[in-house]
Design a protein around this motif. Sequence first.
Motif, PDB file in Angstrom:
ATOM      1  N   SER A 118       0.821  -1.204   0.000  1.00 26.67           N
ATOM      2  CA  SER A 118       0.000   0.000   0.000  1.00 26.67           C
ATOM      3  C   SER A 118       0.862   1.264   0.000  1.00 26.67           C
ATOM      4  O   SER A 118       1.880   1.325   0.695  1.00 26.67           O
ATOM      5  N   GLY A 119       0.438   2.230  -0.794  1.00 26.07           N
ATOM      6  CA  GLY A 119       1.152   3.503  -0.868  1.00 26.07           C
ATOM      7  C   GLY A 119       2.208   3.561  -1.943  1.00 26.07           C
ATOM      8  O   GLY A 119       2.718   4.639  -2.262  1.00 26.07           O
ATOM      9  N   GLN A 120       2.577   2.412  -2.525  1.00 24.42           N
ATOM     10  CA  GLN A 120       3.570   2.422  -3.593  1.00 24.42           C
ATOM     11  C   GLN A 120       2.913   2.745  -4.927  1.00 24.42           C
ATOM     12  O   GLN A 120       1.690   2.661  -5.078  1.00 24.42           O
ATOM     13  N   SER A 121       3.751   3.087  -5.900  1.00 20.61           N
ATOM     14  CA  SER A 121       3.259   3.364  -7.248  1.00 20.61           C
ATOM     15  C   SER A 121       3.829   2.316  -8.198  1.00 20.61           C
ATOM     16  O   SER A 121       4.988   1.928  -8.078  1.00 20.61           O
ATOM     17  N   ILE A 122       2.985   1.869  -9.115  1.00 20.71           N
ATOM     18  CA  ILE A 122       3.397   0.855 -10.083  1.00 20.71           C
ATOM     19  C   ILE A 122       2.946   1.267 -11.474  1.00 20.71           C
ATOM     20  O   ILE A 122       1.847   1.796 -11.648  1.00 20.71           O
ATOM     21  N   LEU A 123       3.829   1.052 -12.441  1.00 17.06           N
ATOM     22  CA  LEU A 123       3.478   1.221 -13.847  1.00 17.06           C
ATOM     23  C   LEU A 123       3.372  -0.177 -14.448  1.00 17.06           C
ATOM     24  O   LEU A 123       4.271  -1.004 -14.268  1.00 17.06           O
ATOM     25  N   ILE A 124       2.256  -0.452 -15.128  1.00 12.67           N
ATOM     26  CA  ILE A 124       2.043  -1.754 -15.757  1.00 12.67           C
ATOM     27  C   ILE A 124       2.006  -1.563 -17.260  1.00 12.67           C
ATOM     28  O   ILE A 124       1.077  -0.954 -17.794  1.00 12.67           O
ATOM     29  N   ASN A 125       3.039  -2.044 -17.930  1.00 11.63           N
ATOM     30  CA  ASN A 125       3.107  -1.970 -19.390  1.00 11.63           C
ATOM     31  C   ASN A 125       2.410  -3.207 -19.948  1.00 11.63           C
ATOM     32  O   ASN A 125       2.710  -4.321 -19.554  1.00 11.63           O
ATOM     33  N   GLY A 126       1.475  -2.996 -20.867  1.00 13.43           N
ATOM     34  CA  GLY A 126       0.658  -4.102 -21.361  1.00 13.43           C
ATOM     35  C   GLY A 126      -0.512  -4.348 -20.439  1.00 13.43           C
ATOM     36  O   GLY A 126      -0.912  -5.485 -20.184  1.00 13.43           O
ATOM     37  N   VAL A 156       7.644   0.384  -8.735  1.00 12.42           N
ATOM     38  CA  VAL A 156       7.679  -0.879  -9.468  1.00 12.42           C
ATOM     39  C   VAL A 156       7.255  -0.628 -10.912  1.00 12.42           C
ATOM     40  O   VAL A 156       6.308   0.125 -11.162  1.00 12.42           O
ATOM     41  N   ILE A 157       7.967  -1.261 -11.845  1.00  8.48           N
ATOM     42  CA  ILE A 157       7.522  -1.295 -13.237  1.00  8.48           C
ATOM     43  C   ILE A 157       7.354  -2.760 -13.600  1.00  8.48           C
ATOM     44  O   ILE A 157       8.278  -3.559 -13.460  1.00  8.48           O
ATOM     45  N   PHE A 158       6.151  -3.100 -14.024  1.00  8.00           N
ATOM     46  CA  PHE A 158       5.812  -4.476 -14.395  1.00  8.00           C
ATOM     47  C   PHE A 158       5.523  -4.497 -15.885  1.00  8.00           C
ATOM     48  O   PHE A 158       4.520  -3.958 -16.341  1.00  8.00           O
ATOM     49  N   ASP A 159       6.427  -5.081 -16.654  1.00 10.82           N
ATOM     50  CA  ASP A 159       6.273  -5.130 -18.108  1.00 10.82           C
ATOM     51  C   ASP A 159       5.688  -6.482 -18.496  1.00 10.82           C
ATOM     52  O   ASP A 159       6.407  -7.469 -18.636  1.00 10.82           O
ATOM     53  N   ALA A 160       4.390  -6.528 -18.658  1.00 12.53           N
ATOM     54  CA  ALA A 160       3.687  -7.781 -18.944  1.00 12.53           C
ATOM     55  C   ALA A 160       3.868  -8.241 -20.386  1.00 12.53           C
ATOM     56  O   ALA A 160       3.531  -9.374 -20.711  1.00 12.53           O
ATOM     57  N   VAL A 161       4.369  -7.372 -21.245  1.00 14.00           N
ATOM     58  CA  VAL A 161       4.477  -7.710 -22.668  1.00 14.00           C
ATOM     59  C   VAL A 161       5.911  -7.680 -23.191  1.00 14.00           C
ATOM     60  O   VAL A 161       6.140  -7.882 -24.381  1.00 14.00           O
ATOM     61  N   ALA A 162       6.873  -7.431 -22.316  1.00 12.29           N
ATOM     62  CA  ALA A 162       8.297  -7.421 -22.681  1.00 12.29           C
ATOM     63  C   ALA A 162       8.583  -6.528 -23.878  1.00 12.29           C
ATOM     64  O   ALA A 162       9.277  -6.902 -24.806  1.00 12.29           O
ATOM     65  N   LYS A 163       8.056  -5.310 -23.827  1.00 11.50           N
ATOM     66  CA  LYS A 163       8.247  -4.376 -24.942  1.00 11.50           C
ATOM     67  C   LYS A 163       9.268  -3.286 -24.647  1.00 11.50           C
ATOM     68  O   LYS A 163       9.586  -2.487 -25.503  1.00 11.50           O
ATOM     69  N   SER A 164       9.753  -3.230 -23.428  1.00  6.90           N
ATOM     70  CA  SER A 164      10.728  -2.207 -23.080  1.00  6.90           C
ATOM     71  C   SER A 164      11.873  -2.857 -22.326  1.00  6.90           C
ATOM     72  O   SER A 164      11.669  -3.777 -21.543  1.00  6.90           O
TER      73      SER A 164
END
Length: 199
Positions: free
Chosen positions: A111-119, A179-187
């Motif tokens: 809680s309180g963290q920021s995440i970017l989800i690619n894909g 956190v950066i979660f790249d679900a599509v392996a594009k970066s």
Amino acid sequence: MVTSAMCEARAGSALTRMYFGLRKPKWPILGTNFSGEIEAVGSSVVEFQVGDRVSGVNVTNFGAYAEYVVVQEDGVIAAKPGNLSDEEAVAVFDGSITALPFLRDGARLRSGQSILINGASGAVGTAAMQLAKRYGATVTAVCSTSNVALVTSLGADHVIDYTRRDYTDTYDTYDTYDVIFDAVAKSSFTRSRRALKRD
């Protein structure tokens, strides 16, 4: 359900053949996600009984494409919610079983963290987004224009349309996400790292 992993297995590329069998399949019947009614239980089973409607994933022995599948009681199996069809229930497991260990165990998202989800609009991305919201994180979803409404409806706090903006090239996203979660392996990791918070 035919998942992307099963499509890869059927394609028979060199990499997948190393896992699924070089000359012949290690597992004669593929399939990971299942949903249906329990027909029989072992003598020591206590959690389930004949007639229970269940769904789950069998990633060690596969076999979910068969009419019957044997699953361990302590495996990835759960009572199927009554408001879901079998088709809907198996779809739930496709993305969530992939996203959960990365967010919970790998990133230790809280809680309180920021995440970017690619894909964010695919099976893994939509599951990751909903899990991240459940953990109390602020979610930035990356998707195409046609999927902005979908990711917004699933709880994205912010949306980046990758057809208009690359999150790794934008100055205002530097040093932004826990956190950066790249679900599509594009970066690449190198490009994405700029947008991660220090430490």
